[in-house]
Structure formats: structure tokens, C-alpha cells
Design a protein around this motif. Structure first.
Motif, PDB file in Angstrom:
ATOM      1  N   MET A  16       0.842  -1.079   0.080  1.00  0.00           N
ATOM      2  CA  MET A  16      -0.036  -0.061   0.198  1.00  0.00           C
ATOM      3  C   MET A  16       0.873   1.297   0.031  1.00  0.00           C
ATOM      4  O   MET A  16       1.883   1.319   0.653  1.00  0.00           O
ATOM      5  CB  MET A  16      -0.805  -0.173   1.361  1.00  0.00           C
ATOM      6  N   ARG A  17       0.467   2.239  -0.950  1.00  0.00           N
ATOM      7  CA  ARG A  17       1.058   3.359  -0.831  1.00  0.00           C
ATOM      8  C   ARG A  17       0.044   4.742  -0.787  1.00  0.00           C
ATOM      9  O   ARG A  17      -0.834   4.766  -1.247  1.00  0.00           O
ATOM     10  CB  ARG A  17       1.910   3.427  -2.223  1.00  0.00           C
ATOM     11  N   MET A  18       0.770   5.666  -0.069  1.00  0.00           N
ATOM     12  CA  MET A  18       0.019   6.795   0.329  1.00  0.00           C
ATOM     13  C   MET A  18       0.925   8.170   0.287  1.00  0.00           C
ATOM     14  O   MET A  18       2.173   8.239   0.481  1.00  0.00           O
ATOM     15  CB  MET A  18      -0.651   6.904   1.665  1.00  0.00           C
ATOM     16  N   LEU A  19       0.174   9.168  -0.432  1.00  0.00           N
ATOM     17  CA  LEU A  19       0.804  10.347  -0.551  1.00  0.00           C
ATOM     18  C   LEU A  19       0.168  11.503   0.724  1.00  0.00           C
ATOM     19  O   LEU A  19      -0.929  11.507   0.881  1.00  0.00           O
ATOM     20  CB  LEU A  19       0.679  10.937  -1.776  1.00  0.00           C
TER      21      LEU A  19
ATOM     22  N   ILE B  61       3.526  17.557  -8.212  1.00  0.00           N
ATOM     23  CA  ILE B  61       3.588  16.549  -7.375  1.00  0.00           C
ATOM     24  C   ILE B  61       2.563  15.343  -7.447  1.00  0.00           C
ATOM     25  O   ILE B  61       2.682  14.423  -7.660  1.00  0.00           O
ATOM     26  CB  ILE B  61       3.530  17.119  -6.088  1.00  0.00           C
ATOM     27  N   ILE B  62       1.309  15.987  -7.817  1.00  0.00           N
ATOM     28  CA  ILE B  62       0.124  15.077  -8.003  1.00  0.00           C
ATOM     29  C   ILE B  62       0.194  14.278  -8.946  1.00  0.00           C
ATOM     30  O   ILE B  62      -0.091  13.197  -9.035  1.00  0.00           O
ATOM     31  CB  ILE B  62      -1.286  15.770  -7.685  1.00  0.00           C
ATOM     32  N   GLU B  63       0.799  14.954 -10.055  1.00  0.00           N
ATOM     33  CA  GLU B  63       0.820  14.243 -11.504  1.00  0.00           C
ATOM     34  C   GLU B  63       1.921  12.981 -11.218  1.00  0.00           C
ATOM     35  O   GLU B  63       1.754  11.870 -11.565  1.00  0.00           O
ATOM     36  CB  GLU B  63       1.494  15.212 -12.546  1.00  0.00           C
ATOM     37  N   LYS B  64       3.025  13.556 -10.603  1.00  0.00           N
ATOM     38  CA  LYS B  64       4.054  12.424 -10.430  1.00  0.00           C
ATOM     39  C   LYS B  64       3.847  11.269  -9.442  1.00  0.00           C
ATOM     40  O   LYS B  64       4.102  10.087  -9.812  1.00  0.00           O
ATOM     41  CB  LYS B  64       5.345  13.104  -9.620  1.00  0.00           C
ATOM     42  N   GLU B  65       2.863  11.672  -8.372  1.00  0.00           N
ATOM     43  CA  GLU B  65       2.984  10.641  -7.463  1.00  0.00           C
ATOM     44  C   GLU B  65       1.653   9.860  -7.290  1.00  0.00           C
ATOM     45  O   GLU B  65       1.186   8.929  -6.799  1.00  0.00           O
ATOM     46  CB  GLU B  65       3.047  11.308  -6.036  1.00  0.00           C
ATOM     47  N   VAL B  66       0.484  10.512  -8.283  1.00  0.00           N
ATOM     48  CA  VAL B  66      -0.668   9.899  -8.332  1.00  0.00           C
ATOM     49  C   VAL B  66      -0.945   9.530  -9.736  1.00  0.00           C
ATOM     50  O   VAL B  66      -1.481   8.287  -9.926  1.00  0.00           O
ATOM     51  CB  VAL B  66      -2.018  10.781  -7.785  1.00  0.00           C
ATOM     52  N   ILE B  67      -0.898  10.215 -10.744  1.00  0.00           N
ATOM     53  CA  ILE B  67      -1.106   9.811 -12.283  1.00  0.00           C
ATOM     54  C   ILE B  67      -0.179   8.657 -12.693  1.00  0.00           C
ATOM     55  O   ILE B  67      -0.433   7.752 -13.449  1.00  0.00           O
ATOM     56  CB  ILE B  67      -1.201  10.997 -12.964  1.00  0.00           C
ATOM     57  N   PHE B  68       1.326   9.096 -12.456  1.00  0.00           N
ATOM     58  CA  PHE B  68       2.299   8.274 -13.089  1.00  0.00           C
ATOM     59  C   PHE B  68       2.860   7.129 -11.827  1.00  0.00           C
ATOM     60  O   PHE B  68       3.426   6.158 -12.536  1.00  0.00           O
ATOM     61  CB  PHE B  68       3.592   9.007 -13.465  1.00  0.00           C
ATOM     62  N   THR B  69       2.391   7.149 -10.692  1.00  0.00           N
ATOM     63  CA  THR B  69       2.616   5.896  -9.781  1.00  0.00           C
ATOM     64  C   THR B  69       1.338   5.647  -9.276  1.00  0.00           C
ATOM     65  O   THR B  69       0.475   6.370  -8.844  1.00  0.00           O
ATOM     66  CB  THR B  69       3.451   6.646  -8.760  1.00  0.00           C
ATOM     67  N   LYS B  70       1.197   4.431  -9.074  1.00  0.00           N
ATOM     68  CA  LYS B  70       0.187   3.724  -8.281  1.00  0.00           C
ATOM     69  C   LYS B  70       0.039   4.404  -7.009  1.00  0.00           C
ATOM     70  O   LYS B  70       1.038   3.819  -5.815  1.00  0.00           O
ATOM     71  CB  LYS B  70       0.174   2.110  -8.205  1.00  0.00           C
ATOM     72  N   THR B  71      -0.870   5.102  -6.689  1.00  0.00           N
ATOM     73  CA  THR B  71      -1.115   5.199  -5.149  1.00  0.00           C
ATOM     74  C   THR B  71      -2.383   4.972  -4.562  1.00  0.00           C
ATOM     75  O   THR B  71      -3.434   5.344  -5.311  1.00  0.00           O
ATOM     76  CB  THR B  71      -0.790   6.978  -4.840  1.00  0.00           C
TER      77      THR B  71
ATOM     78  N   ARG C 279      -9.671   8.765 -11.664  1.00  0.00           N
ATOM     79  CA  ARG C 279      -9.045   7.837 -12.642  1.00  0.00           C
ATOM     80  C   ARG C 279      -8.403   6.841 -12.195  1.00  0.00           C
ATOM     81  O   ARG C 279      -8.345   5.869 -12.758  1.00  0.00           O
ATOM     82  CB  ARG C 279      -8.008   8.602 -13.856  1.00  0.00           C
ATOM     83  N   SER C 280      -7.434   6.954 -11.069  1.00  0.00           N
ATOM     84  CA  SER C 280      -6.607   5.869 -10.520  1.00  0.00           C
ATOM     85  C   SER C 280      -7.340   5.141  -9.332  1.00  0.00           C
ATOM     86  O   SER C 280      -6.844   4.136  -8.864  1.00  0.00           O
ATOM     87  CB  SER C 280      -5.591   6.291  -9.936  1.00  0.00           C
TER      88      SER C 280
ATOM     89  N   LYS D 108      11.471  21.876   2.601  1.00  0.00           N
ATOM     90  CA  LYS D 108       9.972  21.567   2.679  1.00  0.00           C
ATOM     91  C   LYS D 108       9.744  20.600   1.660  1.00  0.00           C
ATOM     92  O   LYS D 108      10.523  20.318   0.767  1.00  0.00           O
ATOM     93  CB  LYS D 108       9.616  23.034   2.156  1.00  0.00           C
ATOM     94  N   GLY D 109       8.528  19.868   1.995  1.00  0.00           N
ATOM     95  CA  GLY D 109       8.264  18.645   1.184  1.00  0.00           C
ATOM     96  C   GLY D 109       6.946  18.206   1.281  1.00  0.00           C
ATOM     97  O   GLY D 109       6.166  18.551   2.162  1.00  0.00           O
ATOM     98  N   TYR D 110       6.957  16.954   0.985  1.00  0.00           N
ATOM     99  CA  TYR D 110       5.782  16.000   1.352  1.00  0.00           C
ATOM    100  C   TYR D 110       6.064  14.657   1.597  1.00  0.00           C
ATOM    101  O   TYR D 110       7.564  14.427   1.742  1.00  0.00           O
ATOM    102  CB  TYR D 110       4.936  15.839  -0.105  1.00  0.00           C
ATOM    103  N   ALA D 111       5.386  13.730   1.778  1.00  0.00           N
ATOM    104  CA  ALA D 111       5.784  12.324   2.262  1.00  0.00           C
ATOM    105  C   ALA D 111       5.227  11.329   1.402  1.00  0.00           C
ATOM    106  O   ALA D 111       3.923  11.455   1.018  1.00  0.00           O
ATOM    107  CB  ALA D 111       5.732  12.365   3.737  1.00  0.00           C
ATOM    108  N   ILE D 112       5.723  10.188   1.275  1.00  0.00           N
ATOM    109  CA  ILE D 112       5.130   9.035   0.851  1.00  0.00           C
ATOM    110  C   ILE D 112       5.254   7.926   1.917  1.00  0.00           C
ATOM    111  O   ILE D 112       6.250   7.676   2.518  1.00  0.00           O
ATOM    112  CB  ILE D 112       6.030   8.473  -0.437  1.00  0.00           C
ATOM    113  N   ILE D 113       4.306   7.361   2.038  1.00  0.00           N
ATOM    114  CA  ILE D 113       4.195   6.175   3.025  1.00  0.00           C
ATOM    115  C   ILE D 113       4.097   4.897   2.100  1.00  0.00           C
ATOM    116  O   ILE D 113       3.243   4.668   1.503  1.00  0.00           O
ATOM    117  CB  ILE D 113       2.849   6.255   4.106  1.00  0.00           C
ATOM    118  N   GLU D 114       5.157   3.931   2.382  1.00  0.00           N
ATOM    119  CA  GLU D 114       5.120   2.553   1.826  1.00  0.00           C
ATOM    120  C   GLU D 114       5.804   1.857   2.561  1.00  0.00           C
ATOM    121  O   GLU D 114       6.705   2.058   3.047  1.00  0.00           O
ATOM    122  CB  GLU D 114       6.028   2.786   0.453  1.00  0.00           C
TER     123      GLU D 114
END
Length: 379
Positions: free
Chosen positions: A1-4, A27-37, A74-75, A225-231
Motif C-alpha cells: 500500500m502506498r499513500m501520498l 507533485i500530484i501528477e508524479k505521485e498519483v497519475i504516474f505512480t500507483k497510489t 481515474r486511478s 520543505k516537502g511532502y511524504a510517501i508512506i510505503e
């Protein structure tokens, strides 16, 4: 499972809406559209303040959320929004009511403490910032140790995670207060805890984190500054390299910059070389230079600074004159005691609340303070 995870977006704090929109949607495009989240979690303070309907910030807030919702629909990605500080949010999520009532995406705004099986076997506790009568009683069924969560997602105060917040004893008041958590009580019931509110990314310990804000809009927030991915139950911090650069240089009274204009120009040249991307316009930002002048500084020093930096829009000079040792020592003590006032990463209501608590015997409830900020008295 992966979360942004994204925290403290504060739409409206930066004037350049195109920049905020592009960075966030990239960021949304990279982490949601192009990567399964599987899920996107917004940890509060999506808004910076109450907007008027005709402000461009309203369009920016709607456009970013619409982009996120289209990407997630879409995802098949879920969206959870944890309500933040009232003086920022101001119940403005109603702007997105159309999406909340449609079936295009699984999206929820969470404005009270609740638990959810976000995915089969994945249990989450949400702790938005809210005003309560009794912390122990209100959160008993969540934090008494009878339940365990995979994740806690929240917004608010974790005392040992905010350096400018001091632990306070329970106040005798009948009015509702914002709760103050300790990392230990959160870690005891969850494998991983991530909060919004404090703008600096902070690993508090025991798998408890402040994510920090996505953008930098002032001095005093030089940390990444930034965001996080939980995997795989692990938090990965991803730096926002497009965040504005705000950097501070200080010259103490013993520096040789006070000896001649040539020395000043030499240091300015060095600073410009170190921050070439700012001065070339390649990367947005600003440099602050603090001159802590010696007592016997040359009277022409101010004129030299003005002549050298007069037309430089990327440098903000600040001259702080020295005084005798007694005054300097007293000033240092005052700065230590009230340094939290200058901490730009702390919300204004936290600063006011703490200042009142330090200087007045009668407690002033945070709820009433927020109401004054939201609806100021008119005289």
C-alpha cells in the motif's frame, strides 16, 4: 500500500498562484497519475485564511483540488482531508461540496476524531484540530490502549515536537481548548503518526512526525520543505526543491565587513555567488543579511550599505546596533524567553495563546482567541 501525504499547503500565503498551482499539480501528477497510489492524505491547513469570493486564491484552491480529484478518480485513489486550524480553514471546504456529494472519487473531510478501516486490515485514527472540554475524556476510547492503529493522521500540537511550545498544566476553565498531545501517547497506540501544523519537517521519535509545510514563504523556515510517501509502513520525506529560497547571513560585531566598503562588497559578491540561482531569477527567493554592528562602527557604514544594496531586490539588509554589555545581556535574555514570537513556522494563534499564558494569571481559552481572530470586534 502506498499513500501520498501533504500538509499545510496554505493556499493564499504566496501571491504567485500559478507557481503554487504548478508545483502542487506536478507533485500530484508524479505521485498519483504516474505512480500507483492508494490514498492521498491532506493533513490540514489547505487554506491560509478566510477568502473573499472574488479573490484569485479561491480559483487557485478550487483548481488544485479539482486536479487532485480528477487524478484520483481515474486511478481509484482515496482522498482524506484532516481539518486543520480554524483560523486558517474557516469552514471553506464547502467550496468543494460538489465533489463531496458525487461518486467520482472516495473523498472525505474529517473534522472530528474518528477511526476508519481505510483499506482491509489497515486501521487509521484521524485527529483533526478541534475544541474540546476534557482531553482525557474526549479521546479515551482512542488513546486508552485498548485499540491499536496502523496510522494516526492529525493536525495540531504535539508538545515535544514543537520547540517553542512548553508543557502546561490543565487550566481551570469551562471553555473548550485545543488539545496538546505528547508523542509517547500517540506512539503507544499507532505504528506511525504523522501530523500537520508545525511547518518544519520533524522526526520527533518513536515513529511520530511533523510533516512540515509544502512551501516556504518567509525567513525563519530555512529547513527543507516537502511532502511524504508512506510505503510498507515507512515514511519517506520528499523535498520540494521548487520551494522559495529564504536564506539568512549574519555578520557579528567582530567581522571585518565593518572595516571598509571593499570588505562589504567582497562579502556581498560571495553571497551572490553562493546563491546564483536566486540572483539570476532561475529560482525564486530572497536573501537576508543581518549586520550586528560593533559599538564603534564607522558612521559611514550605513551609507555604504545603502549605496551597495539600494537597487538589489533580492537582498533584504537588516542593521542591528550594539549597545553596552548590560543591555545586550538583557536583550539576550528577553530573546530567549520570547523567541517563539519570531518563529515564522508557528501559527499566530499559538504565539498569542502562549504569550497570554506567560504574562497573565487568568487563562484565555484558545477557542475564544480563534473567535476574535475570525470575527474581530468593530469599534
Amino acid at each position: 500500500m502506498r499513500m501520498l501525504l501533504i500538509a499545510d499547503l496554505h493556499v493564499g500565503s504566496i501571491k504567485d498562484n500559478e507557481y503554487v498551482y504548478k508545483v502542487t499539480t506536478d507533485i500530484i501528477e508524479k505521485e498519483v497519475i504516474f505512480t500507483k497510489t492508494d490514498a492521498v492524505i491532506i493533513l490540514g491547513d489547505y487554506f491560509d485564511r478566510l477568502f473573499k469570493v472574488n479573490e484569485e486564491y479561491v480559483s487557485c484552491a478550487i483548481n488544485i483540488m479539482s486536479f487532485l480529484i480528477r487524478a484520483c478518480s481515474r486511478s481509484g485513489t482515496k482522498i482524506r482531508i484532516v481539518y486543520g486550524t480554524e483560523s486558517h480553514e474557516m469552514n471553506q471546504y464547502k467550496l468543494f461540496n460538489y465533489h463531496f456529494t458525487s461518486y467520482e472519487v472516495d473523498i472525505k473531510v474529517i473534522d472530528t476524531a474518528m477511526e476508519e478501516e481505510l483499506f482491509p486490515g489497515v486501521n487509521v485514527l484521524y485527529l483533526p484540530e478541534e475544541y474540546i472540554d476534557n482531553k482525557r475524556k474526549f479521546y479515551k476510547r482512542f488513546l486508552d490502549g485498548s485499540k491499536h492503529y496502523d496510522y494516526i493522521f492529525g493536525h495540531g500540537i504535539i508538545e515535544d515536537g514543537m520547540p517553542s511550545i512548553i508543557s502546561v498544566s490543565a487550566q481551570k476553565t469551562n471553555e473548550k481548548q485545543v488539545p496538546r498531545f505528547k508523542s509517547g501517547e500517540l506512539a503507544a497506540v499507532a505504528d506511525l503518526t504523522v501530523f500537520g501544523h508545525y511547518h518544519c519537517y520533524t522526526n520527533i521519535g518513536s515513529n511520530v512526525y511533523y510533516l512540515g509545510s509544502l512551501f516556504r514563504d518567509s525567513f525563519g523556515e530555512e529547513s527543507p520543505k516537502g511532502y511524504a510517501i508512506i510505503e510498507d509502513h515507512k515514511l519517506i520525506f520528499v523535498e520540494n526543491t521548487q520551494a522559495y529560497i529564504y536564506k539568512t547571513y549574519e555578520f557579528d560585531p567582530k567581522s571585518d565587513v565593518y572595516q571598509s566598503s571593499d570588505n562589504i562588497m567582497k562579502e556581498i559578491k560571495r553571497i551572490k555567488e553562493e546563491n546564483a540561482e536566486v540572483f539570476s531569477g532561475e529560482h525564486k527567493g530572497k536573501i537576508r543579511i543581518i549586520f550586528r554592528t560593533p559599538i564603534n562602527v564607522d558612521p559611514t557604514f550605513r551609507e555604504n550599505i545603502r549605496d551597495i544594496l539600494f537597487n538589489d531586490k533580492f537582498i533584504s539588509p537588516m542593521i542591528k546596533e550594539s549597545s553596552d554589555d548590560i543591555i545586550a545581556d538583557a536583550k539576550e535574555d528577553i530573546d530567549d524567553e520570547y523567541e517563539f514570537i519570531l518563529d515564522r513556522s508557528l501559527p499566530m494563534e499559538d504565539k498569542i495563546y502562549r504569550y497570554i499564558g506567560m504574562n497573565y494569571d487568568n487563562p484565555f481559552p484558545m477557542e475564544r482567541l480563534i473567535s476574535y481572530i475570525k470575527d474581530p470586534l468593530i469599534t
